[in-house]
Design a protein around this motif. Structure first.
Motif, short mmCIF file in Angstrom:
data_model
loop_
_atom_site.label_atom_id
_atom_site.label_comp_id
_atom_site.label_asym_id
_atom_site.label_seq_id
_atom_site.Cartn_x
_atom_site.Cartn_y
_atom_site.Cartn_z
N THR A 1 0.44 6.78 2.99
CA THR A 1 -0.36 7.97 2.70
C THR A 1 -0.63 8.77 3.97
OG1 THR A 1 -1.45 6.78 0.91
CG2 THR A 1 -2.56 8.74 1.72
N CYS B 1 0.87 -1.17 0.00
CA CYS B 1 0.00 0.00 0.00
C CYS B 1 0.91 1.22 0.00
CB CYS B 1 -0.88 -0.03 1.25
SG CYS B 1 -1.89 1.42 1.50
N THR B 2 0.60 2.20 -0.83
CA THR B 2 1.39 3.42 -0.83
C THR B 2 1.20 4.14 0.50
OG1 THR B 2 1.05 3.66 -3.21
CG2 THR B 2 1.73 5.63 -2.00
N CYS C 1 -5.82 1.65 -0.85
CA CYS C 1 -5.51 0.23 -0.89
C CYS C 1 -6.55 -0.52 -1.73
CB CYS C 1 -5.49 -0.34 0.52
SG CYS C 1 -4.37 0.53 1.62
#
Length: 101
Positions: free
Chosen positions: A41, A38-39, A86
Motif C-alpha cells: 500500500t 499484506c497488500t 493489515c
C-alpha cells in the motif's frame, strides 16, 4: 560495557514494514508485508489548512508546529494506516521507519 546491538532490542524479523516522510504539505509512505501477508500500500494524507498555517518557517517564525511535530504525527498516521491495511490481530512485530533526520 559494550554498546547495545539492535538485535538485542528487536526479537524477530518484522511482520510488516512501513516507511513514511512528512512535510508542510502532508505525509505519505508505503506499507509492505514481510513475514505476513499484506497488500502493498502507498498512502498520502494532506494536512488541513490550520496545520499548514501553524508550521514554523522563515515566513512564519512564530508558528507553533515544527517539522519534527509533523514527522511524529506522520509516524502515527503510518501506524493507523498499517492497522487498516493489515490484520490487527497479527501485528506482533513491525518496523516503522521515517525518512530523513
Amino acid at each position: 560495557m559494550a554498546p547495545t546491538q539492535c538485535k538485542e532490542l528487536v526479537s524477530a524479523w518484522p511482520d510488516y514494514v512501513g516507511v513514511k516522510d512528512a512535510s508542510k504539505h502532508g505525509v505519505g509512505g508505503i506499507i509492505i508485508g514481510e513475514d505476513k501477508a499484506c497488500t502493498p500500500t502507498v498512502f498520502r494524507y494532506e494536512w488541513p489548512p490550520d496545520i499548514k498555517a501553524s508550521l514554523v518557517s522563515f515566513d512564519n517564525p512564530r508558528g507553533t508546529i515544527t517539522n519534527s511535530d509533523l514527522k511524529m504525527a506522520g509516524l502515527l498516521m503510518l501506524y493507523l494506516s498499517l492497522e487498516v491495511v493489515c490484520s490487527r490481530s497479527s501485528m506482533e512485530a513491525m518496523l516503522l521507519r521515517r525518512n530523513g533526520s
